[in-house]
Design an enzyme around this catalytic site. Sequence first.
Site, short mmCIF file in Angstrom:
data_model
loop_
_atom_site.label_atom_id
_atom_site.label_comp_id
_atom_site.label_asym_id
_atom_site.label_seq_id
_atom_site.Cartn_x
_atom_site.Cartn_y
_atom_site.Cartn_z
N PHE A 25 -1.44 2.60 -1.12
CA PHE A 25 -0.16 2.92 -0.51
C PHE A 25 0.73 1.68 -0.46
O PHE A 25 0.30 0.63 0.03
CB PHE A 25 -0.40 3.48 0.89
CG PHE A 25 0.83 3.84 1.65
CD1 PHE A 25 1.71 4.80 1.17
CD2 PHE A 25 1.11 3.24 2.87
CE1 PHE A 25 2.85 5.15 1.89
CE2 PHE A 25 2.23 3.59 3.59
CZ PHE A 25 3.11 4.54 3.10
N SER A 93 -8.16 1.11 -1.44
CA SER A 93 -7.50 1.45 -0.19
C SER A 93 -7.18 2.94 -0.12
O SER A 93 -8.08 3.77 -0.23
CB SER A 93 -6.23 0.60 -0.05
OG SER A 93 -5.70 0.68 1.25
N ASP A 194 -11.04 -8.07 6.18
CA ASP A 194 -9.96 -7.23 5.68
C ASP A 194 -8.92 -7.09 6.78
O ASP A 194 -9.23 -6.62 7.87
CB ASP A 194 -10.53 -5.85 5.28
CG ASP A 194 -9.51 -4.93 4.63
OD1 ASP A 194 -8.31 -5.06 4.91
OD2 ASP A 194 -9.93 -4.07 3.83
N HIS A 223 -8.27 -7.70 1.67
CA HIS A 223 -8.12 -6.28 1.37
C HIS A 223 -7.96 -5.97 -0.12
O HIS A 223 -8.64 -5.10 -0.65
CB HIS A 223 -6.92 -5.71 2.14
CG HIS A 223 -6.74 -4.24 1.94
ND1 HIS A 223 -7.66 -3.31 2.36
CD2 HIS A 223 -5.74 -3.54 1.33
CE1 HIS A 223 -7.24 -2.10 2.04
NE2 HIS A 223 -6.08 -2.21 1.41
#
Length: 254
Positions: A25, A93, A194, A223
Amino acid sequence: MPVLPGAEPYHHDGGPIGALLCHGFTGSPQSLRPWAEHLADAGLTVSLPRLPGHGTSWQELNRTRWEDWYAELDKAFADLRGRCSEVFVMGLSLGGCMALRLAEVHGEAVRGAVVVNPSVVNDTPLLRLAPVLKLVMPSAAGLAGDIKKAGAAELGYTRTPVRAAATLPRLWKLVQADIGRIRRPVLVFHSRDDHVVKPAGVAFLKARMGGNLEVRELDDSYHVATLDNDAPRIFDGSLDFVRSHASVPLTKDS
């Protein structure tokens, strides 16, 4: 709207095994491009689409919702199935979340899944207020660029569109509710450090998936691990995963 340089989708025609990769995203295909190229070099047919509203502007992303992103991914999956004998799905993710959703929906048609720091639970309290905040606050601080490796950068938005983000809890609920439908093996790469996705997501998968799940910890990445110090572990590990679970050999292994 013009696509940002470097955010273009990537496709490679290879052998009978396909790999569908999905970025996260507010990110873009750039965050997974080295991974996609590694798989392509090994002989896979690879598809890395650009999700609607991504790789352009956060304002455009704010005019989309998770159903739009998933529809694009599902279309790419159907295309790969038409050209390959079997398909693996992979993602980073939120892209990892949607890869798991593909595995839930398509069942045995997904040969296996590899996900990196998957976002599968609502671990951001602010998102609980998003349905209200979207009416008064069009964007919030950006999420992109959480990388430990010096000099590495992610091509993503500096702002997070609130209206688009407000659609995410519905996707998470669907994935959580149907996680038991995944029968194929799943490999998770998890960064211990993360700053975007908290450990609750991986804990949920461990509790609900049992023997289908393997988790590998990453000690030297944040991340966006696909652009970070542990990227070679992800690339090689995912390729070994494909070799182990495919029913036909890779073209370059034949």
